[in-house]
Design an enzyme around this catalytic site. Structure first.
Site, PDB file in Angstrom:
ATOM      1  N   LYS A  54     -71.366 -92.796  43.546  1.00 22.66           N
ATOM      2  CA  LYS A  54     -70.356 -92.924  44.824  1.00 22.66           C
ATOM      3  C   LYS A  54     -70.310 -94.371  45.486  1.00 22.66           C
ATOM      4  CE  LYS A  54     -70.999 -88.067  45.763  1.00 22.66           C
ATOM      5  NZ  LYS A  54     -71.816 -86.847  46.379  1.00 22.66           N
ATOM      6  N   GLN A  98     -75.806 -85.517  50.911  1.00 23.82           N
ATOM      7  CA  GLN A  98     -75.878 -85.081  49.652  1.00 23.82           C
ATOM      8  C   GLN A  98     -76.492 -83.718  49.661  1.00 23.82           C
ATOM      9  OE1 GLN A  98     -74.348 -86.409  46.944  1.00 23.82           O
ATOM     10  NE2 GLN A  98     -75.359 -84.950  45.454  1.00 23.82           N
ATOM     11  N   ASP A 121     -66.500 -84.208  52.689  1.00 22.25           N
ATOM     12  CA  ASP A 121     -66.639 -82.997  51.735  1.00 22.25           C
ATOM     13  C   ASP A 121     -65.900 -81.481  52.133  1.00 22.25           C
ATOM     14  OD1 ASP A 121     -68.483 -83.437  49.712  1.00 22.25           O
ATOM     15  OD2 ASP A 121     -70.147 -83.517  51.084  1.00 22.25           O
TER      16      ASP A 121
HETATM   17  N1  GUN Z   1     -74.134 -81.857  45.541  1.00 21.90           N
HETATM   18  C1  GUN Z   1     -73.291 -81.610  44.215  1.00 21.90           C
HETATM   19  N2  GUN Z   1     -72.239 -81.877  44.619  1.00 21.90           N
HETATM   20  C2  GUN Z   1     -71.894 -82.185  45.966  1.00 21.90           C
HETATM   21  C3  GUN Z   1     -70.759 -82.431  46.742  1.00 21.90           C
HETATM   22  O1  GUN Z   1     -69.340 -82.353  46.307  1.00 21.90           O
HETATM   23  N3  GUN Z   1     -71.010 -82.946  48.000  1.00 21.90           N
HETATM   24  C4  GUN Z   1     -72.342 -82.994  48.337  1.00 21.90           C
HETATM   25  N4  GUN Z   1     -72.411 -83.423  49.528  1.00 21.90           N
HETATM   26  N5  GUN Z   1     -73.255 -82.590  47.591  1.00 21.90           N
HETATM   27  C5  GUN Z   1     -73.196 -82.234  46.215  1.00 21.90           C
END
Ligand code: GUN
Length: 296
Positions: A54, A98, A121
């Site tokens: 990311k 996350q 998100d």
């Molecule tokens: N962990 C796995 N996929 C995601 C996601 O799309 N967003 C977040 N915040 N954590 C994750």
């Protein structure tokens, strides 16, 4: 018949290029740099890989990346204090915590502490409610990526029968809402659905997000259907580690009209949509028009 492959890797590269173009214009015309803050608590190896990817892609499209890596034993109070600081920071337009969080932290409490306008998100309860009631919201990245691929491949989705297999808050439920928003007739199925294969065979659009490796075989697929495989499962086969989806690609590809592969299908779209959401959040925060084609 062999299905057309929907190339998520190429699609995601196009989305990132489009985002990068908007970012360059925001900088040149308004002196604005969209900023994304990612918070990682603990040292889960898979999460570290995601967060690294990311950060790299955020910088590549010209945005500012703020990474906050906190020790696994971080207290809820300290994490909430960081989120409050990020909420108040004008250089931060998107915040992502996350998941999963270590078990002593209440994920719902933490996610709902994020400013909904910065919740890239789309997990905040207010964004979930807004999506469900057709109001402008931040949309979860993976379902948004699936929707973009479906619109690109099929054009208008109105009237199509869509079956979403999986009822998670992150994928299944928001995916169903988005398809309903595009006027599909939507069924949410799951591992306890009776005669799942027959339900799936009614689908013009079949989205597999059930978390079971290769569960959706060709006999679940209506001939010519569009199959979107959200699963990412690591399995051992012939003594080798392999990534497979929730769809049994080898049999489904013989029946479907179009299908996303794993890897290289939905996966790359998730981060591309995270960047798109950060751009959207920055535009909204500054009263600027939203980029077309990058939101639901
Ligand atoms: N962990 C796995 N996929 C995601 C996601 O799309 N967003 C977040 N915040 N954590 C994750």
């Amino acid at each position: 018949m062999t299905a057309v492959l929907i190339d998520g890797k190429a699609f995601a590269a196009r989305v990132r290029a489009e985002v990068a173009g908007h970012v360059a214009r925001l900088k040149a015309d308004h002196g604005l740099t969209p900023g994304l803050a990612v918070v990682l608590v603990g040292e889960d190896p898979a999460s570290q890989v995601y967060v690294g990817a990311k950060g790299k892609q955020t910088v590549e499209v010209g945005m500012a990346s703020f990474e906050h890596k906190l020790p696994a034993e971080t207290s809820e109070a300290d994490l909430l204090a960081l989120i409050r600081r990020l909420n108040d920071d004008p250089e931060v337009h998107g915040i992502l915590v996350q998941l999963p969080l270590p078990s002593h932290l209440n994920s719902d409490l933490v996610i709902n502490a994020i400013d909904p306008a910065k919740d890239v998100d789309g997990f905040h309860i207010s964004n979930v409610g807004r999506l469900g009631t057709g109001q402008k919201s931040m949309v979860p990245c993976t379902p948004l990526g699936c929707l973009m691929m479906l619109r690109d491949h099929l054009g208008k989705l109105a009237g199509l029968n869509a079956v979403v297999v999986g009822r998670s808050n992150i994928v299944g439920k928001p995916m169903a809402q988005l398809l309903l928003g595009d006027s599909c007739t939507v069924t949410i199925a799951h591992s306890r659905t009776k005669d799942l294969a027959a339900v799936c065979r009614g689908a013009d659009i079949l989205v597999a997000a059930v978390g079971r490796p290769e569960m959706i075989t060709g006999d679940y697929v209506k001939p010519g259907a569009t199959v979107i495989d959200v699963g990412i499962n690591r399995i051992q086969r012939d003594g080798k580690s392999k990534l497979v989806g929730d769809v049994d690609f080898a049999s489904a590809v013989q029946v479907a009209g179009a299908i996303t592969p794993v890897p290289g299908g939905v996966g790359p779209m998730t981060i591309a949509c995270l960047l798109a959401n950060t751009l959207t959040a920055c535009c909204r925060a500054n009263g600027l028009p939203e980029p077309q084609g990058l939101t639901a």
